[in-house]
Design a protein around this motif. Structure first.
Motif, PDB file in Angstrom:
ATOM      1  N   VAL A  63      36.914 -21.831   7.862  1.00  0.00           N
ATOM      2  CA  VAL A  63      36.736 -21.045   9.767  1.00  0.00           C
ATOM      3  C   VAL A  63      37.242 -21.565  10.624  1.00  0.00           C
ATOM      4  O   VAL A  63      37.397 -20.767  11.666  1.00  0.00           O
ATOM      5  N   LEU A  64      38.047 -22.667  10.953  1.00  0.00           N
ATOM      6  CA  LEU A  64      38.862 -23.146  11.781  1.00  0.00           C
ATOM      7  C   LEU A  64      39.700 -21.616  11.714  1.00  0.00           C
ATOM      8  O   LEU A  64      40.198 -21.484  12.736  1.00  0.00           O
TER       9      LEU A  64
ATOM     10  N   ALA B  14      35.996 -25.022   3.622  1.00  0.00           N
ATOM     11  CA  ALA B  14      34.856 -24.404   4.305  1.00  0.00           C
ATOM     12  C   ALA B  14      35.241 -24.240   5.680  1.00  0.00           C
ATOM     13  O   ALA B  14      35.521 -23.098   6.380  1.00  0.00           O
ATOM     14  N   ALA B  15      35.076 -25.753   6.243  1.00  0.00           N
ATOM     15  CA  ALA B  15      35.274 -26.057   7.388  1.00  0.00           C
ATOM     16  C   ALA B  15      37.033 -25.765   8.003  1.00  0.00           C
ATOM     17  O   ALA B  15      36.707 -24.788   9.284  1.00  0.00           O
ATOM     18  N   LEU B  16      37.665 -25.677   7.171  1.00  0.00           N
ATOM     19  CA  LEU B  16      39.243 -25.971   7.154  1.00  0.00           C
ATOM     20  C   LEU B  16      39.454 -23.835   7.013  1.00  0.00           C
ATOM     21  O   LEU B  16      39.602 -23.278   8.332  1.00  0.00           O
TER      22      LEU B  16
ATOM     23  N   MET C  27      30.157 -20.539   1.910  1.00  0.00           N
ATOM     24  CA  MET C  27      31.637 -21.230   2.059  1.00  0.00           C
ATOM     25  C   MET C  27      31.688 -20.180   3.206  1.00  0.00           C
ATOM     26  O   MET C  27      32.709 -20.394   4.300  1.00  0.00           O
TER      27      MET C  27
ATOM     28  N   VAL D  47      32.064 -28.337   2.616  1.00  0.00           N
ATOM     29  CA  VAL D  47      32.228 -28.225   3.442  1.00  0.00           C
ATOM     30  C   VAL D  47      33.600 -28.793   4.186  1.00  0.00           C
ATOM     31  O   VAL D  47      34.245 -27.942   5.211  1.00  0.00           O
ATOM     32  N   VAL D  48      34.296 -29.100   3.192  1.00  0.00           N
ATOM     33  CA  VAL D  48      35.489 -29.523   4.169  1.00  0.00           C
ATOM     34  C   VAL D  48      36.125 -28.311   4.453  1.00  0.00           C
ATOM     35  O   VAL D  48      37.201 -28.008   4.819  1.00  0.00           O
TER      36      VAL D  48
ATOM     37  N   THR E  90      45.360 -27.563   9.907  1.00  0.00           N
ATOM     38  CA  THR E  90      44.845 -27.669   7.735  1.00  0.00           C
ATOM     39  C   THR E  90      46.028 -28.683   6.782  1.00  0.00           C
ATOM     40  O   THR E  90      45.786 -28.908   5.661  1.00  0.00           O
TER      41      THR E  90
ATOM     42  N   TRP F  85      23.748 -22.284   1.155  1.00  0.00           N
ATOM     43  CA  TRP F  85      24.141 -23.476   1.215  1.00  0.00           C
ATOM     44  C   TRP F  85      22.612 -24.184   0.169  1.00  0.00           C
ATOM     45  O   TRP F  85      23.111 -25.374   0.353  1.00  0.00           O
TER      46      TRP F  85
ATOM     47  N   SER G  27      33.133 -17.468   8.401  1.00  0.00           N
ATOM     48  CA  SER G  27      34.193 -17.490   8.543  1.00  0.00           C
ATOM     49  C   SER G  27      34.166 -15.502   8.912  1.00  0.00           C
ATOM     50  O   SER G  27      35.207 -15.000   9.317  1.00  0.00           O
TER      51      SER G  27
END
Length: 285
Positions: A212-213, A208-210, A57, A205-206, A227, A22, A61
């Motif tokens: 991971v979730l 990557a966060a989705l 990213m 970031v957005v 998502t 990152w 996950s």
């Protein structure tokens, strides 16, 4: 070493590698976000940047499955062994390699579209609707059987164990297989990233966060629902209210112009064509 300790060690290793990636990505991408259709640069430059992006990213996950792999790679040993570390590293490398190959294909497709000089993809023409359609398509893909099958393989430790392969070559192959399933699960989210601005740290970031979730949250259906809602909201915003979407750089904005100036002065070997000639921007010569 118990399963919890194994998972913690794997998590520390992958999160540390992701954190470094990152930092490098943020440094390389600084000032380069010209919004949807941002120029990808030369093949070699993009390949290197994309590889680091994928480490940033995707590694978080991978933690649950890499932890499961590491535990089995120990072969019943109570402690981490040099062999298990090597095999887990190769598993991770194979996983990232699958994503690197996807990026190279994306570069070829992107440049192929650019070469067609399709004027309707200009941002003031149909570009914003194309970008919104790509993001909406990513939302709809979340509901398909293929997405659900691939996501299951990205989450199910028993499926990983059932396809076990011995040795270093086996570790690399298992990583590639795991990466292929995760490509099947998340390729549409990556397409949405291109539609939002692939050089944008915010949208990285957005997305990557989705991811991971979806791969780690115990309530899979809840993660998928979040998502879908996020993507549909972004699709509508990009297509009809782009100036109101927080974090979105529109190709006709002063920020995009500054990004183009920044990239023109960057030491990376970028294309001579200005970025406002990329897809979803002005592609006329």
């Amino acid at each position: 070493m118990g399963r919890t300790a194994e998972l913690r060690l794997t998590a520390l290793f992958l999160l540390g590698a992701a954190a470094v990636a990152w930092v490098v990505t943020a440094d390389r991408m600084q000032g380069m976000d010209a919004g949807p259709g941002t120029d990808l640069g030369s093949f070699g430059w993009f390949a290197g940047v994309w590889a680091v992006m994928m480490a940033a990213m995707m590694l978080p996950s991978l933690i649950p499955m890499a932890g499961a792999y590491a535990g089995k790679a120990r072969g019943g040993s109570a402690d981490v062994t040099p062999q298990s570390l090597l095999l887990t590293t190769l598993f991770t490398v194979g996983y990232l390699l699958a994503w690197v190959l996807v990026g190279l294909v994306a570069w070829v497709v992107f440049e192929g579209v650019r070469s067609l000089d399709l004027s309707f993809l200009s941002w003031d023409g149909g570009g914003r609707y194309v970008a919104g359609g790509v993001i909406a398509g990513a939302a709809l893909y979340e509901l398909t059987p293929l997405k659900k099958t691939c996501l299951r393989h990205c989450r199910d430790r028993e499926l990983l164990a059932a396809d076990w392969r011995e040795g270093a070559a086996g570790a690399l192959r298992m990583g590639l297989d795991q990466g292929a399933y995760c490509v099947g699960s998340s390729w549409a989210l990556m397409a949405a990233l291109f539609a939002l601005g692939v050089m944008s740290i915010t949208w990285m970031v957005v997305i990557a966060a989705l991811i991971v979730l979806e791969k780690t949250l115990p309530w899979r259906e809840t993660a998928e629902g979040v998502t879908v809602v996020v993507l549909l909201a972004l699709a509508v915003g990009v297509a009809f209210f782009p100036g109101q979407v927080p974090g979105l750089t529109t190709p006709d904005s002063p920020a995009a112009m500054r990004a183009m100036d920044s990239m023109s002065m960057h030491d990376a070997p970028m294309h001579e064509a200005p970025m406002n000639k990329a897809p979803m921007q002005d592609m006329n010569p």
